[in-house]
Design a protein around this motif. Structure first.
Motif, PDB file in Angstrom:
ATOM      1  N   ASN A  54       0.831  -1.209   0.000  1.00 53.83           N
ATOM      2  CA  ASN A  54       0.000   0.000   0.000  1.00 53.83           C
ATOM      3  C   ASN A  54       0.865   1.258   0.000  1.00 53.83           C
ATOM      4  N   GLU A  55       1.947   1.253   0.771  1.00 56.48           N
ATOM      5  CA  GLU A  55       2.861   2.390   0.812  1.00 56.48           C
ATOM      6  C   GLU A  55       3.551   2.586  -0.545  1.00 56.48           C
ATOM      7  N   PHE A  56       3.982   1.500  -1.162  1.00 55.55           N
ATOM      8  CA  PHE A  56       4.635   1.544  -2.468  1.00 55.55           C
ATOM      9  C   PHE A  56       3.692   2.120  -3.524  1.00 55.55           C
ATOM     10  N   MET A  57       2.475   1.610  -3.586  1.00 50.76           N
ATOM     11  CA  MET A  57       1.511   2.095  -4.584  1.00 50.76           C
ATOM     12  C   MET A  57       1.125   3.550  -4.310  1.00 50.76           C
ATOM     13  N   ASN A  58       1.027   3.927  -3.046  1.00 49.95           N
ATOM     14  CA  ASN A  58       0.712   5.308  -2.697  1.00 49.95           C
ATOM     15  C   ASN A  58       1.834   6.252  -3.132  1.00 49.95           C
ATOM     16  N   LYS A  59       3.085   5.825  -2.955  1.00 57.86           N
ATOM     17  CA  LYS A  59       4.218   6.645  -3.403  1.00 57.86           C
ATOM     18  C   LYS A  59       4.180   6.836  -4.913  1.00 57.86           C
ATOM     19  N   ILE A  60       3.865   5.777  -5.641  1.00 57.48           N
ATOM     20  CA  ILE A  60       3.736   5.905  -7.098  1.00 57.48           C
ATOM     21  C   ILE A  60       2.635   6.911  -7.422  1.00 57.48           C
ATOM     22  N   ARG A  61       1.485   6.764  -6.752  1.00 54.48           N
ATOM     23  CA  ARG A  61       0.330   7.625  -7.030  1.00 54.48           C
ATOM     24  C   ARG A  61       0.604   9.090  -6.716  1.00 54.48           C
ATOM     25  N   THR A  62       1.395   9.359  -5.683  1.00 60.40           N
ATOM     26  CA  THR A  62       1.566  10.748  -5.240  1.00 60.40           C
ATOM     27  C   THR A  62       2.857  11.415  -5.713  1.00 60.40           C
TER      28      THR A  62
ATOM     29  N   ASN B 139       4.615  11.527 -12.241  1.00 64.00           N
ATOM     30  CA  ASN B 139       3.691  12.232 -13.135  1.00 64.00           C
ATOM     31  C   ASN B 139       2.718  11.244 -13.781  1.00 64.00           C
ATOM     32  N   GLN B 140       1.590  11.772 -14.275  1.00 68.05           N
ATOM     33  CA  GLN B 140       0.473  10.935 -14.701  1.00 68.05           C
ATOM     34  C   GLN B 140       0.847   9.897 -15.763  1.00 68.05           C
ATOM     35  N   LYS B 141       1.587  10.291 -16.776  1.00 65.62           N
ATOM     36  CA  LYS B 141       1.933   9.349 -17.852  1.00 65.62           C
ATOM     37  C   LYS B 141       2.780   8.187 -17.313  1.00 65.62           C
ATOM     38  N   LYS B 142       3.804   8.516 -16.539  1.00 71.89           N
ATOM     39  CA  LYS B 142       4.673   7.471 -15.980  1.00 71.89           C
ATOM     40  C   LYS B 142       3.944   6.683 -14.901  1.00 71.89           C
TER      41      LYS B 142
END
Length: 145
Positions: A52-60, A63-66
């Motif tokens: 959850n922490e990993f996916m949250n870091k990606i989300r926040t 940038n949107q495309k990456k």
């Protein structure tokens, strides 16, 4: 204090596609965890909190495309899993195919910081042997470690 996974060892993959996870790693992995493609053709096992922490870091932070590319890569290849009563993980054919374990009878179980990785033994050793000690030393010096 955070607990980190460390060490590596080859473990047998039985005829049903199951591999044992070392006892000293099971408690930190948790009852349910996420298995996803890792970096470099391995299977990465994330405790739920770490996933959850990993996916949250990606989300926040990406940038949107990456972000879409990363989310697609990790989420499309992710599955919620658990160990059986003997501490074994079932690696279905698709998972084994993705990480080059289809015809293998053992795999390297590697404690890599906040995740456990399962590697084809040859690929793991190739990766491990490709590390240049001087480069590691230079990186440590660069960051004052």
């Amino acid at each position: 204090m955070d607990e980190y996974f460390v060490g590596h060892k080859a473990y047998k993959i039985d005829s049903k596609g199951r591999i044992s996870i070392p006892a000293n790693m099971r408690a930190s992995l948790g009852q349910e965890f996420i298995a996803s493609r890792g970096f470099g053709k391995c299977l990465a096992l994330y405790p739920m909190e770490e996933w959850n922490e990993f996916m949250n870091k990606i989300r926040t932070t990406v940038n949107q495309k990456k972000r879409k590319q990363l989310e697609f890569f990790f989420s499309a290849n992710a599955e919620k899993m658990s160990l059986d009563g003997q501490g074994r993980l079932y690696l279905n054919e698709e998972l084994r195919r993705q990480v080059e374990l289809m015809d293998e009878n053992e795999a390297e179980v590697f404690g890599n910081n906040k995740r456990i990785e399962i590697w084809n033994c040859d690929l793991f050793n190739e990766q491990l042997n490709s590390i240049d000690e001087q480069e590691v030393e230079d990186i440590l010096d660069e960051y004052g470690l």
